[in-house]
Motif scaffolding. Structure first.
Motif, PDB file in Angstrom:
ATOM      1  N   LEU A  11       0.856  -1.182   0.000  1.00  0.00           N
ATOM      2  CA  LEU A  11       0.000   0.000   0.000  1.00  0.00           C
ATOM      3  C   LEU A  11       0.893   1.234   0.000  1.00  0.00           C
ATOM      4  O   LEU A  11       1.813   1.347   0.817  1.00  0.00           O
ATOM      5  CB  LEU A  11      -0.899  -0.015   1.237  1.00  0.00           C
ATOM      6  CG  LEU A  11      -1.752   1.221   1.487  1.00  0.00           C
ATOM      7  CD1 LEU A  11      -2.756   1.414   0.362  1.00  0.00           C
ATOM      8  CD2 LEU A  11      -2.451   1.103   2.840  1.00  0.00           C
ATOM      9  N   VAL A  12       0.611   2.156  -0.925  1.00  0.00           N
ATOM     10  CA  VAL A  12       1.402   3.374  -1.031  1.00  0.00           C
ATOM     11  C   VAL A  12       0.483   4.533  -1.375  1.00  0.00           C
ATOM     12  O   VAL A  12      -0.560   4.327  -2.017  1.00  0.00           O
ATOM     13  CB  VAL A  12       2.517   3.200  -2.092  1.00  0.00           C
ATOM     14  CG1 VAL A  12       1.921   2.990  -3.477  1.00  0.00           C
ATOM     15  CG2 VAL A  12       3.493   4.347  -2.090  1.00  0.00           C
ATOM     16  N   GLN A  13       0.842   5.722  -0.961  1.00  0.00           N
ATOM     17  CA  GLN A  13       0.052   6.896  -1.299  1.00  0.00           C
ATOM     18  C   GLN A  13       0.340   7.343  -2.722  1.00  0.00           C
ATOM     19  O   GLN A  13       1.431   7.087  -3.262  1.00  0.00           O
ATOM     20  CB  GLN A  13       0.370   8.034  -0.337  1.00  0.00           C
ATOM     21  CG  GLN A  13      -0.190   7.830   1.057  1.00  0.00           C
ATOM     22  CD  GLN A  13      -0.066   9.066   1.917  1.00  0.00           C
ATOM     23  OE1 GLN A  13       0.863   9.851   1.745  1.00  0.00           O
ATOM     24  NE2 GLN A  13      -0.985   9.236   2.850  1.00  0.00           N
ATOM     25  N   ALA A  14      -0.608   8.005  -3.297  1.00  0.00           N
ATOM     26  CA  ALA A  14      -0.417   8.555  -4.638  1.00  0.00           C
ATOM     27  C   ALA A  14       0.827   9.448  -4.650  1.00  0.00           C
ATOM     28  O   ALA A  14       1.073  10.209  -3.717  1.00  0.00           O
ATOM     29  CB  ALA A  14      -1.643   9.357  -5.054  1.00  0.00           C
ATOM     30  N   GLY A  15       1.601   9.305  -5.719  1.00  0.00           N
ATOM     31  CA  GLY A  15       2.860  10.034  -5.829  1.00  0.00           C
ATOM     32  C   GLY A  15       4.056   9.271  -5.301  1.00  0.00           C
ATOM     33  O   GLY A  15       5.204   9.680  -5.530  1.00  0.00           O
ATOM     34  N   GLY A  16       3.797   8.181  -4.609  1.00  0.00           N
ATOM     35  CA  GLY A  16       4.873   7.393  -4.035  1.00  0.00           C
ATOM     36  C   GLY A  16       5.478   6.411  -5.014  1.00  0.00           C
ATOM     37  O   GLY A  16       5.142   6.400  -6.212  1.00  0.00           O
TER      38      GLY A  16
END
Length: 120
Positions: A11-16
């Motif tokens: 799981l990663v945030q947008a832009g990551g």
């Protein structure tokens, strides 16, 4: 037979960023073209990126060009997918595949997949 095992999803945030790995065993890895594909919920599996057996040629889906980079280390029997500037629409199960002959449709062998989830 070639066995493929993907790892590195999460799981990663947008832009990551994330880096996926696909470890191969069973036959001479350097004989195979390798590819990454993905399947989002309710959608068909789609091509993401591919790399030739020598690693000298790559190709990408338009949707990931400039953001994703495929590479391979034949000494480690591993192919990688570096994913930067991730977007929620990149959320999918990512699969690696191997093909000894057909560069255009890499689909002889498949891994089980690794989940990538990008939150907005």
């Amino acid at each position: 037979q070639v066995q493929l095992v993907e790892s590195g999803g999460g799981l990663v945030q947008a832009g990551g960023s994330l880096r996926l790995s696909c470890a191969a065993s069973g036959r001479t890895f350097s004989n195979y073209h390798m590819g990454w594909f993905r399947q989002a919920p309710g959608k068909e599996r789609e091509f993401v990126a591919a790399i030739s057996w020598k690693g000298t040629t790559t190709r990408y889906a338009d949707s990931v060009k400039g953001r994703f980079t495929i590479s391979r280390d034949n000494a480690k029997n591993t192919v990688y997918l570096q994913m930067n500037s991730l977007k929620p629409e990149d959320t999918a199960i990512y699969f690696c595949a191997a093909d000894e002959k057909d560069w255009s449709t890499i689909d002889d062998y498949w891994g089980q997949g690794t989940q990538v989830t990008v939150s907005s």
